[in-house]
Enzyme design. Structure first.
Site, PDB file in Angstrom:
ATOM      1  N   TYR A 175     -23.584 -17.894  -8.170  1.00  0.00           N
ATOM      2  CA  TYR A 175     -23.799 -18.852  -7.436  1.00  0.00           C
ATOM      3  C   TYR A 175     -25.131 -19.523  -7.419  1.00  0.00           C
ATOM      4  O   TYR A 175     -26.031 -19.640  -6.797  1.00  0.00           O
ATOM      5  CB  TYR A 175     -23.955 -17.981  -6.069  1.00  0.00           C
ATOM      6  N   HIS A 220     -16.859  -9.667 -11.285  1.00  0.00           N
ATOM      7  CA  HIS A 220     -16.358 -10.920 -11.016  1.00  0.00           C
ATOM      8  C   HIS A 220     -15.338 -11.439 -11.712  1.00  0.00           C
ATOM      9  O   HIS A 220     -15.765 -11.965 -12.956  1.00  0.00           O
ATOM     10  CB  HIS A 220     -17.709 -12.017 -10.747  1.00  0.00           C
TER      11      HIS A 220
END
Length: 269
Positions: free
Chosen positions: A65, A129
């Protein structure tokens, strides 16, 4: 105020809504329908304060992010005890592109870096992830062995998997403390994963509960956001839905939608 839910068997209690923070650190190669400007520190601090005042205690970030982790490390200074922090490992984002590495060495490096960036001694929750090759990640890299070792060492309190397939989710539910699953009115393929987690006491966090802003309604008079919130928070076994926003007004609207969904669930039960 919303009543917090058990996060599986972790012993943690999480708010029914969590704050997703991709928009605090990255506006490249994202799937939202409208472009946005990353908020400055004053705006981000006001957003976090708004979330906290609304009863949210779960905050979600990731190395992928952008600089979200670094920013949160500063923005949450003095507030660590108020937040359950979820971060991830396996995906990196540089120069507008994602790259993935699930080796034990990289996971250790990534988690140590997240601890430093977030200015904390531990992560409440660490998720793998996934790049979509869920079963390969689990079998080939034995990621849960690595995470179990780091949990025992005190780096993380709980670990899990943010996957992209039903098969991978069902496999991960055998080993993980928590799963992050995509679920909304337009996509329910992973419902069996949620059901398996509910049976096995594995916590469930929902991603894309509002389809990243792409929700539609079959009926013109229906509110697609409320419909999806009713579905997601009405599903047995769901601990929290992670909603990403940088607009305090939208955040409070989501809290009201969530509260209405929880009242509806209570009435049905």
């Amino acid at each position: 105020m919303m009543t917090n839910n058990p996060l599986g068997k972790t012993g943690m209690l999480v708010s029914p809504l969590g704050l997703g923070t991709v928009k605090l650190g990255r506006n490249q190669d994202v799937k939202y329908p409208n472009a946005f400007t990353i908020p400055d520190d004053r705006q981000a601090s006001a957003l976090i304060a708004c979330a906290r005042e609304a009863g949210i205690n779960l905050i979600d970030t990731a190395p992928a992010y952008g600089n979200s982790e670094e920013r949160l490390g500063k923005l949450l200074a003095g507030q660590r005890q108020n937040w359950i922090i979820c971060s991830k490992a396996g995906e990196e984002f540089h120069n507008g592109r994602s790259a993935f590495n699930f080796t034990p060495e990289h996971l250790r490096y990534s988690i140590a870096r997240s601890l430093q960036r977030l200015n904390t001694d531990y992560l409440d929750l660490l998720l793998i992830h996934s790049d979509g090759n869920d079963t390969d990640i689990i079998h080939r890299y034995e990621v849960f062995n690595t995470l179990a070792t780091l949990k025992q060492a005190g780096w993380i309190r709980a670990f899990g998997f943010s996957g992209k397939t039903c098969e991978g989710g069902l496999l991960a539910s055998r080993y993980a403390d928590v799963l992050m699953v995509t679920f909304n009115t337009g996509y329910q393929d992973e419902r069996p994963v949620i059901e398996a987690c509910h049976q096995n006491g594995v916590g469930v966090l929902i991603k894309k509960a509002l389809a990243s802003g792409h929700l539609t309604s079959a009926q013109p008079h229906d509110d697609p956001v409320q419909q999806s919130m009713n579905l997601v928070l009405g599903q047995a076994g769901v601990s929290s839905a992670i909603i990403g926003t940088i607009n305090p007004a939208h955040l409070l609207d989501n809290v009201r939608n969530a509260s209405a969904a929880l009242h509806l669930k209570q009435a049905r039960n």
